[in-house]
Design a protein around this motif. Structure first.
Motif, PDB file in Angstrom:
ATOM      1  N   ASP A 138      -1.830 -29.900  26.653  1.00 44.29           N
ATOM      2  CA  ASP A 138      -2.062 -30.017  28.099  1.00 44.29           C
ATOM      3  C   ASP A 138      -3.533 -29.796  28.445  1.00 44.29           C
ATOM      4  O   ASP A 138      -4.110 -30.543  29.234  1.00 44.29           O
ATOM      5  N   ARG A 139      -4.122 -28.772  27.841  1.00 44.51           N
ATOM      6  CA  ARG A 139      -5.523 -28.471  28.136  1.00 44.51           C
ATOM      7  C   ARG A 139      -6.448 -29.561  27.605  1.00 44.51           C
ATOM      8  O   ARG A 139      -7.412 -29.949  28.258  1.00 44.51           O
ATOM      9  N   PHE A 140      -6.131 -30.058  26.400  1.00 44.32           N
ATOM     10  CA  PHE A 140      -6.944 -31.123  25.818  1.00 44.32           C
ATOM     11  C   PHE A 140      -6.880 -32.375  26.691  1.00 44.32           C
ATOM     12  O   PHE A 140      -7.886 -33.023  26.977  1.00 44.32           O
ATOM     13  N   HIS A 141      -5.662 -32.683  27.133  1.00 42.48           N
ATOM     14  CA  HIS A 141      -5.478 -33.860  27.982  1.00 42.48           C
ATOM     15  C   HIS A 141      -6.248 -33.718  29.290  1.00 42.48           C
ATOM     16  O   HIS A 141      -6.897 -34.659  29.752  1.00 42.48           O
ATOM     17  N   ASP A 142      -6.187 -32.522  29.886  1.00 43.43           N
ATOM     18  CA  ASP A 142      -6.965 -32.260  31.105  1.00 43.43           C
ATOM     19  C   ASP A 142      -8.456 -32.442  30.829  1.00 43.43           C
ATOM     20  O   ASP A 142      -9.179 -33.017  31.643  1.00 43.43           O
ATOM     21  N   LEU A 165     -12.522 -28.323  19.625  1.00 40.13           N
ATOM     22  CA  LEU A 165     -11.937 -29.428  20.400  1.00 40.13           C
ATOM     23  C   LEU A 165     -12.826 -29.814  21.580  1.00 40.13           C
ATOM     24  O   LEU A 165     -12.773 -30.934  22.076  1.00 40.13           O
ATOM     25  N   ALA A 166     -13.656 -28.858  22.018  1.00 45.21           N
ATOM     26  CA  ALA A 166     -14.553 -29.107  23.147  1.00 45.21           C
ATOM     27  C   ALA A 166     -15.500 -30.269  22.852  1.00 45.21           C
ATOM     28  O   ALA A 166     -16.015 -30.906  23.778  1.00 45.21           O
ATOM     29  N   SER A 167     -15.724 -30.552  21.574  1.00 46.07           N
ATOM     30  CA  SER A 167     -16.654 -31.625  21.202  1.00 46.07           C
ATOM     31  C   SER A 167     -16.212 -32.974  21.773  1.00 46.07           C
ATOM     32  O   SER A 167     -17.025 -33.880  21.938  1.00 46.07           O
ATOM     33  N   LEU A 168     -14.904 -33.108  22.059  1.00 46.31           N
ATOM     34  CA  LEU A 168     -14.407 -34.394  22.560  1.00 46.31           C
ATOM     35  C   LEU A 168     -14.392 -34.470  24.088  1.00 46.31           C
ATOM     36  O   LEU A 168     -14.001 -35.493  24.656  1.00 46.31           O
ATOM     37  N   GLY A 169     -14.823 -33.406  24.745  1.00 45.34           N
ATOM     38  CA  GLY A 169     -14.795 -33.373  26.208  1.00 45.34           C
ATOM     39  C   GLY A 169     -15.622 -34.480  26.845  1.00 45.34           C
ATOM     40  O   GLY A 169     -15.311 -34.960  27.934  1.00 45.34           O
ATOM     41  N   GLY A 170     -16.670 -34.903  26.138  1.00 46.96           N
ATOM     42  CA  GLY A 170     -17.558 -35.931  26.675  1.00 46.96           C
ATOM     43  C   GLY A 170     -16.882 -37.277  26.895  1.00 46.96           C
ATOM     44  O   GLY A 170     -17.390 -38.112  27.655  1.00 46.96           O
ATOM     45  N   VAL A 171     -15.737 -37.529  26.245  1.00 51.54           N
ATOM     46  CA  VAL A 171     -15.091 -38.837  26.404  1.00 51.54           C
ATOM     47  C   VAL A 171     -14.560 -39.041  27.817  1.00 51.54           C
ATOM     48  O   VAL A 171     -14.271 -40.173  28.210  1.00 51.54           O
ATOM     49  N   SER A 172     -14.442 -37.949  28.585  1.00 53.23           N
ATOM     50  CA  SER A 172     -13.937 -38.100  29.954  1.00 53.23           C
ATOM     51  C   SER A 172     -14.839 -39.021  30.779  1.00 53.23           C
ATOM     52  O   SER A 172     -14.408 -39.591  31.768  1.00 53.23           O
ATOM     53  N   PHE A 175     -16.011 -41.757  29.593  1.00 51.00           N
ATOM     54  CA  PHE A 175     -15.822 -43.118  29.061  1.00 51.00           C
ATOM     55  C   PHE A 175     -14.334 -43.443  29.005  1.00 51.00           C
ATOM     56  O   PHE A 175     -13.689 -43.248  27.970  1.00 51.00           O
ATOM     57  N   PRO A 176     -13.787 -43.924  30.118  1.00 45.73           N
ATOM     58  CA  PRO A 176     -12.334 -44.125  30.227  1.00 45.73           C
ATOM     59  C   PRO A 176     -11.717 -44.897  29.045  1.00 45.73           C
ATOM     60  O   PRO A 176     -10.606 -44.582  28.620  1.00 45.73           O
ATOM     61  N   VAL A 177     -12.432 -45.866  28.507  1.00 45.20           N
ATOM     62  CA  VAL A 177     -11.883 -46.656  27.405  1.00 45.20           C
ATOM     63  C   VAL A 177     -11.679 -45.789  26.163  1.00 45.20           C
ATOM     64  O   VAL A 177     -10.764 -46.012  25.367  1.00 45.20           O
ATOM     65  N   ARG A 178     -12.540 -44.779  26.006  1.00 40.19           N
ATOM     66  CA  ARG A 178     -12.476 -43.902  24.832  1.00 40.19           C
ATOM     67  C   ARG A 178     -11.386 -42.837  24.952  1.00 40.19           C
ATOM     68  O   ARG A 178     -11.031 -42.197  23.963  1.00 40.19           O
ATOM     69  N   VAL A 179     -10.880 -42.638  26.172  1.00 39.42           N
ATOM     70  CA  VAL A 179      -9.865 -41.596  26.370  1.00 39.42           C
ATOM     71  C   VAL A 179      -8.619 -41.917  25.533  1.00 39.42           C
ATOM     72  O   VAL A 179      -8.012 -41.035  24.934  1.00 39.42           O
ATOM     73  N   LYS A 180      -8.277 -43.204  25.440  1.00 40.21           N
ATOM     74  CA  LYS A 180      -7.090 -43.575  24.655  1.00 40.21           C
ATOM     75  C   LYS A 180      -7.312 -43.359  23.164  1.00 40.21           C
ATOM     76  O   LYS A 180      -6.376 -43.074  22.426  1.00 40.21           O
ATOM     77  N   CYS A 181      -8.547 -43.524  22.713  1.00 46.06           N
ATOM     78  CA  CYS A 181      -8.882 -43.258  21.310  1.00 46.06           C
ATOM     79  C   CYS A 181      -8.690 -41.770  21.020  1.00 46.06           C
ATOM     80  O   CYS A 181      -8.064 -41.384  20.036  1.00 46.06           O
ATOM     81  N   ALA A 182      -9.239 -40.942  21.911  1.00 48.12           N
ATOM     82  CA  ALA A 182      -9.208 -39.484  21.712  1.00 48.12           C
ATOM     83  C   ALA A 182      -7.799 -38.931  21.831  1.00 48.12           C
ATOM     84  O   ALA A 182      -7.470 -37.909  21.233  1.00 48.12           O
ATOM     85  N   SER A 183      -6.949 -39.607  22.612  1.00 46.71           N
ATOM     86  CA  SER A 183      -5.622 -39.035  22.856  1.00 46.71           C
ATOM     87  C   SER A 183      -4.547 -39.574  21.911  1.00 46.71           C
ATOM     88  O   SER A 183      -3.426 -39.083  21.918  1.00 46.71           O
ATOM     89  N   LEU A 184      -4.898 -40.554  21.077  1.00 37.89           N
ATOM     90  CA  LEU A 184      -3.885 -41.192  20.217  1.00 37.89           C
ATOM     91  C   LEU A 184      -3.107 -40.183  19.365  1.00 37.89           C
ATOM     92  O   LEU A 184      -1.877 -40.137  19.401  1.00 37.89           O
ATOM     93  N   ALA A 185      -3.826 -39.375  18.603  1.00 39.64           N
ATOM     94  CA  ALA A 185      -3.163 -38.405  17.722  1.00 39.64           C
ATOM     95  C   ALA A 185      -2.332 -37.402  18.527  1.00 39.64           C
ATOM     96  O   ALA A 185      -1.267 -36.967  18.091  1.00 39.64           O
ATOM     97  N   TRP A 186      -2.847 -37.069  19.710  1.00 37.20           N
ATOM     98  CA  TRP A 186      -2.175 -36.074  20.544  1.00 37.20           C
ATOM     99  C   TRP A 186      -0.869 -36.608  21.111  1.00 37.20           C
ATOM    100  O   TRP A 186       0.126 -35.889  21.226  1.00 37.20           O
ATOM    101  N   HIS A 187      -0.850 -37.887  21.457  1.00 40.45           N
ATOM    102  CA  HIS A 187       0.395 -38.495  21.924  1.00 40.45           C
ATOM    103  C   HIS A 187       1.409 -38.556  20.791  1.00 40.45           C
ATOM    104  O   HIS A 187       2.603 -38.369  20.998  1.00 40.45           O
ATOM    105  N   ALA A 188       0.920 -38.822  19.584  1.00 40.92           N
ATOM    106  CA  ALA A 188       1.808 -38.837  18.419  1.00 40.92           C
ATOM    107  C   ALA A 188       2.410 -37.444  18.210  1.00 40.92           C
ATOM    108  O   ALA A 188       3.597 -37.299  17.934  1.00 40.92           O
ATOM    109  N   LEU A 189       1.575 -36.429  18.377  1.00 39.07           N
ATOM    110  CA  LEU A 189       2.057 -35.056  18.219  1.00 39.07           C
ATOM    111  C   LEU A 189       3.110 -34.718  19.266  1.00 39.07           C
ATOM    112  O   LEU A 189       4.154 -34.142  18.962  1.00 39.07           O
TER     113      LEU A 189
END
Ligand code: ZN
Length: 162
Positions: A94-98, A115-122, A124-138
């Protein structure tokens, strides 16, 4: 904050170059195949449970497939959540997704650890799906959802650079 962003960039590059827990798992309880058609990312997530706890967590992607963000995110996720229980994993999800959708207050980003290293993708909307792929699988694995998932969720409008 420029130095901090450079450090975050370094973490992403490192996890892309040397992904952690990048292996098949023979005795996994759940295998979820995640795809992000927008970018072409593809991962297979392997989860082994010990009761309520994630005993082991690993992932694989076909050679040459997947961008740096999707791979680094999967690597960082496996490193962060191995050994955690379901409730902790859900909370981190939940926090990562936020964070990647720009809803996490800035002051709380640092508390996300690596995990904070990926915060910058917010930004770049197109990159959000890249960053969240593994998390959706989880999430699917935790919820006993479908074994093949596609990242397609309510996010910011797809307008790059807006
Ligand atoms: Zn990608």
């Amino acid at each position: 904050m420029a130095n901090l962003e450079a450090l975050y960039q370094e973490v992403i590059l490192d996890h892309n170059r040397k992904p952690r827990n990048f292996r098949e798992m023979e005795n996994a309880d759940r295998v979820v195949h995640g795809k992000n058609p927008l970018c072409g990312d593809e991962i297979k997530l392997f989860v082994k449970f010990d009761g309520d706890r994630i005993e082991d967590l690993s992932f694989q992607s076909p050679p040459g497939v997947g961008c740096a963000i999707s791979k680094a995110s999967a690597s960082l996720m496996t490193a962060a959540l191995k050994g955690k229980d379901r409730a902790e994993a859900q909370q981190t999800y939940d926090r990562f997704h936020d964070m990647i959708t720009g809803k996490l207050p800035d002051g709380e980003r640092a508390a996300m650890g690596s995990l904070a290293s990926l915060g910058g993708v917010s930004k770049f909307p197109v990159r959000v799906k890249c960053a969240s792929l593994a998390w959706h699988a989880l999430k699917s694995a935790l919820e006993q959802g479908p074994e093949v998932i596609t990242t397609d969720f309510e996010g910011p409008p797809q307008t790059e650079g807006a």
